[in-house]
Design a protein around this motif. Structure first.
Motif, PDB file in Angstrom:
ATOM      1  N   TRP A   1     -26.541  23.114  -1.079  1.00 44.44           N
ATOM      2  CA  TRP A   1     -25.285  23.263  -0.354  1.00 44.44           C
ATOM      3  C   TRP A   1     -24.152  23.197  -1.355  1.00 44.44           C
ATOM      4  CZ3 TRP A   1     -21.102  19.888   0.048  1.00 44.44           C
ATOM      5  CH2 TRP A   1     -20.105  20.268   0.958  1.00 44.44           C
ATOM      6  N   GLN A   2     -23.246  24.111  -1.254  1.00 51.42           N
ATOM      7  CA  GLN A   2     -22.087  24.140  -2.142  1.00 51.42           C
ATOM      8  C   GLN A   2     -20.836  24.278  -1.294  1.00 51.42           C
ATOM      9  OE1 GLN A   2     -22.148  27.268  -5.031  1.00 51.42           O
ATOM     10  NE2 GLN A   2     -20.185  26.696  -5.948  1.00 51.42           N
ATOM     11  N   PRO A   3     -19.895  23.345  -1.450  1.00 52.37           N
ATOM     12  CA  PRO A   3     -18.683  23.432  -0.620  1.00 52.37           C
ATOM     13  C   PRO A   3     -17.863  24.661  -0.984  1.00 52.37           C
ATOM     14  CG  PRO A   3     -18.413  21.777  -2.336  1.00 52.37           C
ATOM     15  CD  PRO A   3     -19.838  22.220  -2.394  1.00 52.37           C
ATOM     16  N   MET A   4     -17.359  25.325   0.030  1.00 53.06           N
ATOM     17  CA  MET A   4     -16.472  26.462  -0.169  1.00 53.06           C
ATOM     18  C   MET A   4     -15.038  25.963  -0.017  1.00 53.06           C
ATOM     19  SD  MET A   4     -18.597  28.803  -0.873  1.00 53.06           S
ATOM     20  CE  MET A   4     -17.515  30.236  -0.820  1.00 53.06           C
ATOM     21  N   LEU A   5     -14.423  25.675  -1.121  1.00 53.88           N
ATOM     22  CA  LEU A   5     -13.075  25.101  -1.089  1.00 53.88           C
ATOM     23  C   LEU A   5     -12.057  26.177  -0.755  1.00 53.88           C
ATOM     24  CD1 LEU A   5     -13.251  22.786  -4.236  1.00 53.88           C
ATOM     25  CD2 LEU A   5     -13.632  22.184  -1.851  1.00 53.88           C
ATOM     26  N   SER A   6     -11.256  25.847   0.233  1.00 57.09           N
ATOM     27  CA  SER A   6     -10.186  26.757   0.644  1.00 57.09           C
ATOM     28  C   SER A   6      -8.885  25.991   0.701  1.00 57.09           C
ATOM     29  CB  SER A   6     -10.515  27.365   2.015  1.00 57.09           C
ATOM     30  OG  SER A   6     -10.551  26.343   3.001  1.00 57.09           O
TER      31      SER A   6
ATOM     32  N   ILE B   1      -8.625  23.208   3.166  1.00 51.05           N
ATOM     33  CA  ILE B   1      -9.328  21.957   2.861  1.00 51.05           C
ATOM     34  C   ILE B   1      -8.671  21.222   1.702  1.00 51.05           C
ATOM     35  CG2 ILE B   1     -11.507  20.983   2.058  1.00 51.05           C
ATOM     36  CD1 ILE B   1     -12.943  23.253   3.484  1.00 51.05           C
ATOM     37  N   VAL B   2      -8.336  21.939   0.637  1.00 50.50           N
ATOM     38  CA  VAL B   2      -7.830  21.307  -0.579  1.00 50.50           C
ATOM     39  C   VAL B   2      -6.442  20.706  -0.368  1.00 50.50           C
ATOM     40  CG1 VAL B   2      -7.125  21.723  -2.954  1.00 50.50           C
ATOM     41  CG2 VAL B   2      -9.203  22.793  -2.065  1.00 50.50           C
TER      42      VAL B   2
ATOM     43  N   GLY C   1      -6.484  17.659   1.777  1.00 46.43           N
ATOM     44  CA  GLY C   1      -7.199  16.620   1.027  1.00 46.43           C
ATOM     45  C   GLY C   1      -6.314  15.953  -0.008  1.00 46.43           C
TER      46      GLY C   1
END
Length: 338
Positions: free
Chosen positions: A25-30, A33-34, A37
């Protein structure tokens, strides 16, 4: 044919782990989200920083320099090398209750206990109560290894340079001096007192030091460090243990006593005080300074403004970066989505 067999023998097993076919699983940073965060992390850090800074500000600290370099200092007379057994007094005031428990430290400046040769100049076998090390100290103790043919116990530069100023604190009540009780029990690390340092199993303790000499700079041998408490002598003397745990920085302070007893269990009341100092420890030869520090503590320990400021700075940077990223995202991304 032989070459193909060797290649097959070295091939990993055909499993999901060895062939790297495990699910991953690899987070898809968008931006959605960023950016939030960063805002949340920044606000959390700012909240922690405010709490730490406010708590640190509430801790009371009183420092008194008694080096005696200035001619106006009450301890100036004690800086003369010919003035032995000198006693000086420092008067000071406390305006409000100094909340207890109060910790009494002595501090030294420009004193490099972290110097390599100084730090290893001791005999751990000797300090653990090994009588064989009493008669034959390790070479790392040199030049404080022997005096003539007699071994020095405890040997080494660390023990020889043990801090030996002593203090008495008095409160001035109606023109009379009332001594403040100073508690010296349990000021050393538990591991040092119970594990690392041990006295020889010899009774009386004095007999273990036969045919040895005290360190050159000590006024008394190790078995007479505390004449008022026989159990606080030798290598488990509390002041000795505190000194032997060397400091990492050239400016440091070490715990001398606690003020927790009698009329001062709640702290030092507002009023006039006199600190009586038996001035013995020389520091002027290396441009050092001496001071005493009175301090109380909180849930975060002693006074430390840096930690709170660091959290505030990191939290502010996170919030600032989130604003910058939002501006960049709005400028370059929103038109494309429209």
């Amino acid at each position: 044919m032989v070459k193909e067999v060797k290649e097959l023998a070295n091939r990993p097993d055909n499993t999901a782990y060895t062939q790297q076919r495990l699910p991953a699983w690899q987070p898809m940073l968008s931006a959605g989200i960023v950016i939030p965060g960063f805002v949340i992390i920044g606000l959390v850090f700012i909240g922690i920083g405010v709490a730490l800074f406010v708590t640190s500000q509430s801790i009371q600290v009183l420092e008194l320099d008694y080096t005696g370099v200035e001619q106006t200092s009450p301890c100036f007379k004690c800086t003369e090398q010919t003035n032995k057994n000198c006693v000086c007094q420092m008067d000071f005031d406390i305006n409000t209750l100094f909340k207890g428990p109060v910790f009494f430290y002595y501090g030294l400046s420009n004193y490099f206990q972290n110097q390599r040769k100084y730090g290893v100049s001791k005999d751990d076998n000797q300090l653990s109560g090994d009588l064989d090390a009493f008669t034959d100290p390790t070479d790392s103790c040199s030049p404080y290894q022997k005096v003539g043919d007699k071994p020095i116990v405890p040997c080494g530069a660390v023990a020889n340079s043990m801090f030996n100023d002593t203090f008495k604190l008095f409160q001035i009540v109606n023109g009379n001096r009332k001594q403040v009780p100073l508690d010296g029990k349990g000021i050393a690390w538990w591991s040092d007192y119970n594990i690392k340092y041990r006295n020889p199993s010899v009774t009386p303790l004095k007999n273990a030091f036969n045919s040895t000499v005290k360190p050159p700079s000590w006024p008394r041998p190790a078995y007479e460090l505390d004449t008022s408490d026989p159990s606080n002598n030798g290598f488990i003397n509390q002041d000795f243990l505190v000194w032997m745990r060397t400091a990492a920085l050239p400016d440091f302070r070490k715990l001398y006593r606690r003020i927790t007893e009698g009329d001062y269990a709640q702290g030092l009341p507002a009023g006039n005080y006199t600190l009586e100092i038996a001035y013995n420890y020389p520091v002027l030869s290396f441009d050092g300074r001496k001071k005493v520090v009175f301090s109380n503590v909180s849930w975060m320990g002693g006074k430390n403004e840096f930690l709170g400021i660091a959290y505030l700075v990191i939290g502010s940077l996170c919030v600032l970066m989130s604003i910058v990223m939002l501006i960049v995202y709005a400028k370059f991304k929103f038109p494309e989505e429209d």
